[in-house]
Design a protein around this motif. Structure first.
Motif, short mmCIF file in Angstrom:
data_model
loop_
_atom_site.label_atom_id
_atom_site.label_comp_id
_atom_site.label_asym_id
_atom_site.label_seq_id
_atom_site.Cartn_x
_atom_site.Cartn_y
_atom_site.Cartn_z
N ASN A 61 35.41 81.94 29.94
CA ASN A 61 35.23 82.99 28.94
C ASN A 61 34.49 84.23 29.44
O ASN A 61 34.32 85.18 28.67
CB ASN A 61 34.48 82.43 27.72
CG ASN A 61 35.29 81.39 26.97
OD1 ASN A 61 36.48 81.56 26.77
ND2 ASN A 61 34.63 80.30 26.60
N THR A 62 34.02 84.23 30.69
CA THR A 62 33.25 85.37 31.19
C THR A 62 33.73 85.78 32.57
O THR A 62 34.20 84.94 33.36
CB THR A 62 31.75 85.05 31.25
OG1 THR A 62 31.54 83.95 32.13
CG2 THR A 62 31.21 84.71 29.87
N MET A 63 33.60 87.06 32.85
CA MET A 63 34.04 87.61 34.12
C MET A 63 33.12 88.75 34.54
O MET A 63 32.71 89.56 33.70
CB MET A 63 35.49 88.10 34.01
CG MET A 63 36.09 88.59 35.33
SD MET A 63 35.96 90.39 35.53
CE MET A 63 37.30 90.93 34.45
N ALA A 64 32.82 88.82 35.84
CA ALA A 64 32.05 89.93 36.40
C ALA A 64 32.93 90.66 37.42
O ALA A 64 33.81 90.05 38.03
CB ALA A 64 30.76 89.43 37.06
N TYR A 65 32.67 91.96 37.60
CA TYR A 65 33.51 92.72 38.53
C TYR A 65 32.69 93.84 39.15
O TYR A 65 31.64 94.26 38.65
CB TYR A 65 34.73 93.30 37.81
CG TYR A 65 34.39 94.36 36.80
CD1 TYR A 65 34.36 95.71 37.15
CD2 TYR A 65 34.10 94.02 35.48
CE1 TYR A 65 34.04 96.68 36.22
CE2 TYR A 65 33.77 94.99 34.55
CZ TYR A 65 33.76 96.32 34.92
OH TYR A 65 33.43 97.28 34.00
N ALA A 66 33.23 94.35 40.27
CA ALA A 66 32.69 95.53 40.93
C ALA A 66 33.86 96.33 41.47
O ALA A 66 34.84 95.75 41.97
CB ALA A 66 31.73 95.14 42.06
N SER A 67 33.80 97.65 41.36
CA SER A 67 34.91 98.48 41.83
C SER A 67 34.41 99.75 42.48
O SER A 67 33.31 100.25 42.17
CB SER A 67 35.86 98.84 40.68
OG SER A 67 35.23 99.72 39.76
N TYR A 68 35.21 100.26 43.40
CA TYR A 68 34.95 101.52 44.09
C TYR A 68 36.28 102.27 44.10
O TYR A 68 37.30 101.75 44.59
CB TYR A 68 34.47 101.26 45.52
CG TYR A 68 34.14 102.49 46.31
CD1 TYR A 68 32.83 102.94 46.41
CD2 TYR A 68 35.13 103.21 46.99
CE1 TYR A 68 32.50 104.07 47.15
CE2 TYR A 68 34.82 104.34 47.73
CZ TYR A 68 33.51 104.76 47.81
OH TYR A 68 33.19 105.89 48.55
N SER A 69 36.30 103.48 43.57
CA SER A 69 37.56 104.21 43.48
C SER A 69 37.33 105.70 43.65
O SER A 69 36.20 106.20 43.51
CB SER A 69 38.25 103.94 42.14
OG SER A 69 37.42 104.34 41.06
N THR A 70 38.39 106.41 43.96
CA THR A 70 38.35 107.86 44.10
C THR A 70 39.38 108.48 43.18
O THR A 70 40.35 107.83 42.76
CB THR A 70 38.62 108.30 45.55
OG1 THR A 70 39.97 107.91 45.91
CG2 THR A 70 37.63 107.66 46.51
N GLY A 71 39.18 109.75 42.84
CA GLY A 71 40.12 110.45 41.98
C GLY A 71 40.03 111.95 42.19
O GLY A 71 39.11 112.44 42.86
N GLU B 289 31.41 101.15 39.99
CA GLU B 289 31.16 100.51 38.70
C GLU B 289 30.97 99.01 38.88
O GLU B 289 31.66 98.38 39.68
CB GLU B 289 32.32 100.77 37.75
CG GLU B 289 32.13 100.20 36.36
CD GLU B 289 33.22 100.61 35.40
OE1 GLU B 289 33.60 99.78 34.54
OE2 GLU B 289 33.72 101.76 35.51
N ILE B 290 30.01 98.47 38.16
CA ILE B 290 29.87 97.02 38.05
C ILE B 290 29.88 96.68 36.57
O ILE B 290 29.45 97.49 35.73
CB ILE B 290 28.57 96.50 38.71
CG1 ILE B 290 27.33 97.17 38.10
CG2 ILE B 290 28.61 96.71 40.22
CD1 ILE B 290 26.02 96.59 38.60
N GLY B 291 30.38 95.47 36.24
CA GLY B 291 30.48 95.17 34.83
C GLY B 291 30.59 93.69 34.55
O GLY B 291 30.72 92.84 35.46
N TYR B 292 30.54 93.39 33.27
CA TYR B 292 30.57 92.02 32.77
C TYR B 292 31.40 92.01 31.50
O TYR B 292 31.24 92.86 30.63
CB TYR B 292 29.14 91.55 32.48
CG TYR B 292 29.01 90.23 31.78
CD1 TYR B 292 29.03 89.03 32.48
CD2 TYR B 292 28.83 90.18 30.39
CE1 TYR B 292 28.89 87.81 31.82
CE2 TYR B 292 28.68 88.96 29.72
CZ TYR B 292 28.72 87.78 30.45
OH TYR B 292 28.57 86.58 29.80
#
Length: 448
Positions: free
Chosen positions: A160-170, A199-202
């Motif tokens: 039921n839970t997930m953590a993530y991290a992302s790096y992006s350009t635009g 970004e990091i998130g939950y």
């Protein structure tokens, strides 16, 4: 949409045409047309786009999407002014030759997800763009190739839970300035505005699938930020002494125009929290809270040796050096430090249909409505409450009543710091638009 054994194919085509005009009556007299010469704009946009997308449709740890995109737009436009009570296209600065803006963009893109295990995965994406633009006068066409990308990691903490991290350009694409503004000192082109986003998130689904919680912390670093500016110049492009032109007291000796340039860098960091609660099919509640810290870096400077877009401000806060104006430390428009909202609705059966009353409540901290942070561009903290009641039956009939902006709060929608000359003095006026006042209404709809 076409489906194959291993790949799904989707093709999307779009064509649209839009015409419109608006006029700014700046003297606020009841006579209609601006007695001192207001201005407006009329536009005709013709746009077409096409996209083909391929999506993997097989088993295994790798899934992907790839495709190509094409966009083409031609925008014919004219400024409007008033003369003897008539709104018309002024011959001196109104684009009387109907020179269009054109934009053409092509791109290829792809994104893939690879499962490292049953509960973790990596994501990678790539997009290559080719963009071309022309502007009035066709003196300095603009074109650019760019590559943007994304890398991310996701991990399921449990079912039921997930953590993530992302790096992006635009990017936000650059462009060309009007030939007449270039003749008065504006740069021929302005570059792409670029951003690096981390970004990091939950994310979680809790309480027997009735509660959704999303939390994200981010940092966006912008470079070559595009600045929208309104400058005062001599009517004669050969004369760059704006002070002398303004001091004659003859308004025809000066002109005001809009142009764009890259000002510098900006950094935005923030935290966002979202809650969604739906214990059954009747009650639905959503709440959001956001914290934002955004400002222009100390090297954010506009103007050049030929043009000062904020001439009428003088040495405001010690920011002016020659013809340049330093906006470092100012906040980008519409970036309140704190913002919160709550939306709630409840549905029940009544009179052979479904009745749904709802409320939307917003609270916003102080924020500026233009990138140049003057007291006149500040919107102070405020609330806005919208109430709505809708009834719908099985035959597609919908009856709806609403009250928008229950507080009847006067809220700035947009301001523009605008250089002009008044009675031989160069000033910077502030043009303001406001959101609608309290609005009460009723509507009837029928689906068939």
């Amino acid at each position: 949409k076409l489906a194959g054994d291993a790949v799904d194919t989707k093709v999307t085509l779009n064509y649209s045409k839009l015409s419109g005009s608006q006029y700014y009556d700046s003297d606020y007299t009841p006579g209609g047309t601006d007695l001192v010469g207001g201005f407006g704009r009329q536009d005709d946009h013709e746009t077409m786009s096409a996209e083909v997308q391929f999506t993997s449709n097989g088993d295994g740890p790798l899934s992907w999407v790839a495709g190509a995109y094409y966009f083409d737009q031609e925008a014919d436009w004219e400024w409007l002014s008033s003369s003897n009570g008539q709104i018309l296209v002024p011959q001196s600065w109104g684009n009387p030759n109907h020179d269009p803006h054109t934009t053409e963009s092509t791109a290829i893109f792809s994104q893939a997800t690879y499962d490292l295990s049953d509960n973790s995965r990596v994501i990678g994406g790539l997009r290559m763009n080719d963009d071309e633009k022309t502007f009035t006068g066709n003196i300095a066409d603009w074109s650019d190739d760019s590559v943007t990308y994304k890398a991310a990691y996701e991990r399921d903490l449990d079912e039921n839970t997930m953590a993530y991290a992302s790096y992006s350009t635009g990017i936000r694409t650059g462009g060309a300035n009007d030939a007449r503004t270039i003749a008065r000192g504006a740069p021929e082109n302005y570059d792409n505005e670029e951003v690096v986003s981390m970004e990091i998130g939950y994310k979680a689904v809790l309480n027997d699938n009735t509660l959704v919680l999303n939390i994200a912390a981010y940092s966006n670093e912008y470079s070559d930020v595009k600045a929208q500016l309104f400058a005062l110049a001599c009517t004669d492009p050969a004369n760059n002494d704006v002070s002398a032109c303004a001091s004659t007291g003859d308004p025809s000796d000066t002109t005001t125009f809009e142009y764009y340039q890259n000002g510098g860098d900006s950094t935005t960091t923030g935290l966002e929290v979202e809650l969604q609660y739906a214990p059954d099919d009747k009650l639905n509640v959503t709440a959001n809270l956001a914290y934002t810290d955004a400002e222009f870096d100390s090297d954010f400077v506009v103007g050049n040796n030929l043009i000062n877009p904020l001439f009428g401000l003088g040495d405001y806060q010690g920011r002016q050096t020659g013809n340049t104006f330093n906006m470092g430390g100012m906040s980008p428009a519409f970036a309140p430090e704190l913002a919160a909202s709550v939306t709630a609705s409840y549905s029940y059966e009544l009179f052979g249909g479904t009745m749904t009353p709802s409320i939307l409540f917003n609270w916003l901290d102080d924020y500026y409505t233009f990138d140049v942070n003057l007291p006149e561009t500040l919107q102070e903290s405020h609330t806005k409450t919208d109430l709505r009641v809708a009834w719908k039956n099985g035959n597609g009939l919908t009856l709806e009543g609403f009250i928008m902006n229950l507080e009847d709060e006067a809220v700035l929608a947009r301001t523009v710091v605008h250089s002009q000359e008044v009675a031989g003095t160069a000033i910077n006026s502030v043009q303001a638009n406001w959101n609608p006042p309290q609005t009460i209404g009723f509507s009837v709809g029928l689906e068939f």
